[in-house]
Design a protein around this motif. Sequence first.
Motif, PDB file in Angstrom:
ATOM      1  N   GLU A 150       0.870  -1.394   0.147  1.00  0.00           N
ATOM      2  CA  GLU A 150      -0.206   0.063   0.081  1.00  0.00           C
ATOM      3  C   GLU A 150       0.936   1.253  -0.042  1.00  0.00           C
ATOM      4  O   GLU A 150       0.523   2.397  -0.643  1.00  0.00           O
ATOM      5  CB  GLU A 150      -0.928   0.169   1.271  1.00  0.00           C
ATOM      6  CG  GLU A 150      -2.227  -1.108   1.173  1.00  0.00           C
ATOM      7  CD  GLU A 150      -3.112  -0.533   0.375  1.00  0.00           C
ATOM      8  OE1 GLU A 150      -3.412   0.544  -0.051  1.00  0.00           O
ATOM      9  OE2 GLU A 150      -3.913  -1.601  -0.017  1.00  0.00           O
ATOM     10  N   LEU A 151       2.065   1.009   0.645  1.00  0.00           N
ATOM     11  CA  LEU A 151       2.773   2.495   0.705  1.00  0.00           C
ATOM     12  C   LEU A 151       3.787   2.794  -0.317  1.00  0.00           C
ATOM     13  O   LEU A 151       4.185   3.863  -0.592  1.00  0.00           O
ATOM     14  CB  LEU A 151       3.655   2.478   2.152  1.00  0.00           C
ATOM     15  CG  LEU A 151       2.775   2.466   3.322  1.00  0.00           C
ATOM     16  CD1 LEU A 151       3.649   2.298   4.794  1.00  0.00           C
ATOM     17  CD2 LEU A 151       2.080   3.671   3.567  1.00  0.00           C
ATOM     18  N   GLU A 176       3.168   5.487  -2.884  1.00  0.00           N
ATOM     19  CA  GLU A 176       3.281   6.749  -2.196  1.00  0.00           C
ATOM     20  C   GLU A 176       4.898   7.366  -2.165  1.00  0.00           C
ATOM     21  O   GLU A 176       5.047   8.108  -2.119  1.00  0.00           O
ATOM     22  CB  GLU A 176       2.648   6.870  -0.671  1.00  0.00           C
ATOM     23  CG  GLU A 176       1.183   6.476  -0.608  1.00  0.00           C
ATOM     24  CD  GLU A 176       0.073   7.295  -1.386  1.00  0.00           C
ATOM     25  OE1 GLU A 176       0.692   8.530  -1.347  1.00  0.00           O
ATOM     26  OE2 GLU A 176      -0.781   6.942  -2.036  1.00  0.00           O
TER      27      GLU A 176
END
Length: 259
Positions: free
Chosen positions: A254-255, A258
């Motif tokens: 998920e990270l 980013e």
Amino acid sequence: MNIIVCIKQVPNTTQVRINPETNTLMREGVECIINPFDMYAIEEGLRLKEKFQSKVYVLSMGPPQAELALREAVSMGCDEPILLSDRRFAGSDTWATSYVLSQAAKKIADYGLIICGKQASDGDTAQVGPGISTFLNIPQVTYVKKIESINRKNARVERMTEEGFEIIETPVPCLLTVVKEINEPRLPSLKGKMRANKVEIKKWNAEDLNCDFDKLGLDGSPTRVVKIFTPPPREGGVILKGEVSEIVDRLTAELKPEL
């Protein structure tokens, strides 16, 4: 050694409404109380009164309804309540508020200590106490958690820091802002309530305080609230469940975009 305690009447609610035109709090229809941190200032003033057989002045700057806060302070044991009220005070920022309170302290003159709560619950600036000491040109110690010793010449106090506390020695007269760790405020006594109902509250306006009118209210305030708004509610987060190794892999995935 006489003592001055400065208090503020604040809304007793988290559902505070804002006037979109003036960017000020809408207090109509909202129950008001003494600022919670100021209750500890009152209590510490009363403890010193009992020790030194001194007088406790309690000041509040605000509209006529602030009399209720002053009467509550009297019911706890304060001696002389003074309301600083004038239409010209309306809209004062922390600088202008500090100026008015300092003018009241100068008028009282016979004091050794000024005590304030560390900050007000409606503004959270923690600027008024230090501002008063600056106008009066007296020492200040903020975030005081304990008064170790005090006399007519010097005070020794413990000041809270993020890492613990530090011990400060300061000449008297001085100003202290106190935190909730300093004491446990007392409840009003029946005798105190009866006296509070009858006590005459002094009312001082700008002329009484010999104020410079250019330093008062909205026009005399060097800072302005340009815009105030309620932040949007946070969106719901994601809860990851499973084995630790699985959660770590999913979190990393998920990270990664980013980063």
